[in-house]
Design a protein around this motif. Structure first.
Motif, PDB file in Angstrom:
ATOM      1  N   TYR A 331       0.841  -1.181   0.000  1.00 36.17           N
ATOM      2  CA  TYR A 331       0.000   0.000   0.000  1.00 36.17           C
ATOM      3  C   TYR A 331       0.887   1.247   0.000  1.00 36.17           C
ATOM      4  O   TYR A 331       1.524   1.570   1.006  1.00 36.17           O
ATOM      5  CB  TYR A 331      -0.953  -0.028   1.205  1.00 36.17           C
ATOM      6  N   HIS A 345      -3.016   0.753  -3.802  1.00 27.72           N
ATOM      7  CA  HIS A 345      -2.839  -0.691  -3.643  1.00 27.72           C
ATOM      8  C   HIS A 345      -2.068  -1.270  -4.823  1.00 27.72           C
ATOM      9  O   HIS A 345      -2.468  -1.126  -5.970  1.00 27.72           O
ATOM     10  CB  HIS A 345      -4.217  -1.357  -3.540  1.00 27.72           C
ATOM     11  N   ASP A 431      -2.533  -9.770   4.561  1.00 27.63           N
ATOM     12  CA  ASP A 431      -1.613  -8.664   4.783  1.00 27.63           C
ATOM     13  C   ASP A 431      -1.671  -8.290   6.254  1.00 27.63           C
ATOM     14  O   ASP A 431      -2.301  -8.997   7.057  1.00 27.63           O
ATOM     15  CB  ASP A 431      -1.923  -7.474   3.868  1.00 27.63           C
ATOM     16  N   ALA A 432      -1.035  -7.193   6.624  1.00 28.55           N
ATOM     17  CA  ALA A 432      -0.934  -6.830   8.041  1.00 28.55           C
ATOM     18  C   ALA A 432      -2.283  -6.599   8.693  1.00 28.55           C
ATOM     19  O   ALA A 432      -2.407  -6.690   9.929  1.00 28.55           O
ATOM     20  CB  ALA A 432      -0.060  -5.581   8.181  1.00 28.55           C
ATOM     21  N   GLU A 433      -3.320  -6.297   7.914  1.00 34.46           N
ATOM     22  CA  GLU A 433      -4.635  -6.022   8.476  1.00 34.46           C
ATOM     23  C   GLU A 433      -5.537  -7.253   8.550  1.00 34.46           C
ATOM     24  O   GLU A 433      -6.654  -7.177   9.064  1.00 34.46           O
ATOM     25  CB  GLU A 433      -5.340  -4.937   7.635  1.00 34.46           C
ATOM     26  N   THR A 434      -5.078  -8.383   8.052  1.00 32.52           N
ATOM     27  CA  THR A 434      -5.917  -9.580   8.013  1.00 32.52           C
ATOM     28  C   THR A 434      -6.065 -10.179   9.414  1.00 32.52           C
ATOM     29  O   THR A 434      -5.081 -10.344  10.139  1.00 32.52           O
ATOM     30  CB  THR A 434      -5.313 -10.630   7.067  1.00 32.52           C
ATOM     31  N   ARG A 435      -7.292 -10.520   9.788  1.00 36.83           N
ATOM     32  CA  ARG A 435      -7.560 -11.166  11.079  1.00 36.83           C
ATOM     33  C   ARG A 435      -7.552 -12.678  10.887  1.00 36.83           C
ATOM     34  O   ARG A 435      -8.293 -13.211  10.051  1.00 36.83           O
ATOM     35  CB  ARG A 435      -8.900 -10.707  11.636  1.00 36.83           C
ATOM     36  N   ARG A 450       0.798 -12.601  13.689  1.00 31.53           N
ATOM     37  CA  ARG A 450       1.504 -12.519  12.412  1.00 31.53           C
ATOM     38  C   ARG A 450       3.004 -12.528  12.676  1.00 31.53           C
ATOM     39  O   ARG A 450       3.513 -11.770  13.503  1.00 31.53           O
ATOM     40  CB  ARG A 450       1.104 -11.255  11.656  1.00 31.53           C
ATOM     41  N   ARG A 509     -10.591  -9.899   2.935  1.00 33.99           N
ATOM     42  CA  ARG A 509     -11.346  -8.661   2.711  1.00 33.99           C
ATOM     43  C   ARG A 509     -12.276  -8.753   1.514  1.00 33.99           C
ATOM     44  O   ARG A 509     -13.224  -7.972   1.395  1.00 33.99           O
ATOM     45  CB  ARG A 509     -10.382  -7.485   2.517  1.00 33.99           C
TER      46      ARG A 509
END
Length: 527
Positions: A331, A345, A431-435, A450, A509
């Motif tokens: 990003y 992105h 990515d870093a935001e994935t739960r 992570r 997402r």
């Protein structure tokens, strides 16, 4: 009078053919109502259609006619407008380009662009079916098929293409470079294979698609352009606009031999074209070398900032790249020169060939070819919706597991041991935001952490290769490297002896909740 005319004819006949100016540097765009790629009686010219030579853009007049200055060695192409389809060439590719080569070009090992007598270049368009103009779009994304031999083309056919034939439902395909692995004589074979998918296909060149015997960058894609089309192009659909850019700058005889960046003619094309692009739909920029790629062979920072400045006012932009034989989402923000309202992105698409068709072969004789970050080889899909929205997904080759998650656990642990061992989940599109969460035996969901480290599944393959007494495959699996989409959760050992189920779920997402399952066993041990 008659004598003067005869003298003029004789004078012209004495001029060498190569000194004569080309007879036509323009042409027509017409409605090809019967789809035969020939303008027949009653087929009208189409006004307002854009045609380019990779630098300038001409727009057809009321009769469908256009004019562009003739430049020997360049590629002339139509920018397909939304709502239309192009005629299909005998090789299955859309009839969207013609190479201009009046004088003999440089002699190249793989042929380059054949010399031809120039004539007017006409392009036929036919209206798309109503279903194709509803503002939604499904696109197949391939990167780095990278075939070195006919054997590799067979792997590509059986592993990637054949399982999709007649089933994919996509209306467009895009290959993000390294179509071959330096052997450009394989273009016809890989083209036949790819076009069995029966979708319009666009190719972007990579650093392994070069004429390495070319004297400079300007001649390094002549063979690519002969077989696969222009190295700079645009293509319009109702839901999205696609721009393909060669971003490999070849430096023969230098170190490094190439780096990432754009040419002045490409910036000129963007300067002319971007003001005509609608901003209410997605703009997709496809390249080979990632725009975020650092280092001597990475993308030149000045070119990145210049490109980003041209894209800043577009609210819906997606960058697609290949090259790395790994997969990640990047990003862009001010740290990489992007100053748009939202982060930009870039999706670095995993390779169709994975790790260069390496690793142990399965029962069908196809190499495992897992990439260095633990992602299985395969392809991606881009689904575009009206208004600039899009969704991405990764699909492992042959569809053996479409969960998007690769799991690793130890087979057995000692009951009561310190819980120092864990389950690892490689979430390929994460990515870093994935739960990412896990649970044991259907219990409470717990978060996973992570971790940026090598995927233990690939580390295990590395160890098997290291300890083998003989080669396990033609080329061994790649050395595992830190993955940007790996998660870990500790495995409890205070449970009853025996088998225990492990379930992992990741919240993608675009695709929502995805899950995968495995198990481990607890055993009583004696000191």
């Amino acid at each position: 009078m008659r004598a003067s005319l005869i003298a003029l004819v004789l004078a012209l006949s004495a001029v060498p053919a190569h000194a004569l100016p080309p007879p036509c540097s323009g042409g027509q765009v017409y409605e090809d109502r019967n789809g035969n790629a020939t303008r027949d009686a009653g087929e009208p010219g189409l006004p307002g259609i854009k045609v380019s030579n990779g630098i300038d853009i001409a727009v057809t007049d009321a009769q469908g006619e256009y004019g562009l200055d003739y430049v020997d060695g360049r590629t002339l192409f139509i920018i397909k407008p939304a709502g239309y389809d192009l005629a299909v060439r005998p090789d299955g590719l859309p009839a969207r380009w013609r190479n201009l080569q009046y004088h003999a070009g440089p002699a190249l090992k793989h042929g380059g662009i054949p010399q031809r007598q120039p004539d007017c270049t006409h392009f036929g368009l036919r209206p798309q079916a109503a279903a194709a103009t509803k503002g939604e779009l499904d696109v197949l994304l391939f990167a780095d098929s990278q075939t070195s031999s006919v054997k590799d083309v067979d792997y590509y056919w059986r592993d990637i293409v054949q399982p999709l034939v007649g089933k994919h439902g996509a209306v467009l395909g895009l290959t993000l470079g390294d179509v071959t692995n330096d052997d450009l004589s394989l273009y016809p074979e890989i083209l036949r294979t790819t076009m069995s998918l029966q979708a319009p296909w666009l190719f972007i060149p990579g650093n392994h698609d070069l004429d390495f015997d070319a004297a400079g960058d300007e001649d390094s894609l002549r063979t690519f352009r002969h077989h696969l089309g222009p190295d700079t192009f645009a293509w319009e659909e109702e839901a999205a606009t696609f721009i393909g850019l060669d971003d490999v700058i070849y430096q023969p005889g230098q170190t490094p031999s190439y780096f990432g960046g754009l040419r002045e003619d490409q910036f000129a094309f963007l300067q002319a074209y971007l003001p005509t692009v609608r901003k209410d739909r997605l703009l997709v920029i496809g390249v080979h070398i990632p725009v975020y790629e650092p280092g001597a062979r990475g993308f030149r920072p000045a070119d990145r900032e210049r490109l980003f400045a041209m894209l800043e006012d577009f609210p819906h932009v997606l960058l697609l790249s290949g090259h790395t034989h790994t997969q990640r989402h990047w990003y862009h923000d001010a740290s990489t020169g992007w100053h748009g309202l939202q982060p930009l992105h870039e999706y670095n698409v995993g390779a169709a060939c994975g790790a260069y068709w390496s690793g142990v072969k399965d029962a069908e004789g196809i190499p495992d070819t897992t990439m260095a970050d633990g992602t299985p080889n395969g392809y991606a899909r881009l689904r575009v919706r009206a208004g600039g929205a899009y969704a991405l997904s990764w699909h492992p080759a042959r569809g053996t597991d479409d969960s998007g998650i690769g799991l690793h656990v130890p087979r057995v642990l000692r009951k009561g041991a310190y819980p120092a061992w864990g389950v690892f989940a490689n979430v390929y599109m994460g990515d870093a935001e994935t739960r990412v969460e896990y649970r044991i035996d259907g219990g409470e969901w717990k978060p996973m952490k992570r971790v940026e480290q090598p995927d233990p599944r690939l580390l295990l393959e590395n160890m098997r290769d290291d300890t083998a007494d003989a080669l396990r495959g033609y080329d061994r699996s790649p050395e595992a490297e830190a993955s940007p989409h790996l998660w870990r959760g500790a495995l409890p050992t205070d449970l009853p002896e025996g088998e225990h189920a492990v379930e992992v779920r990741a919240f993608d997402r675009w695709r929502g909740e995805r899950s995968a399952r495995t198990s481990y066993r607890l055993q009583v041990g004696e000191p």
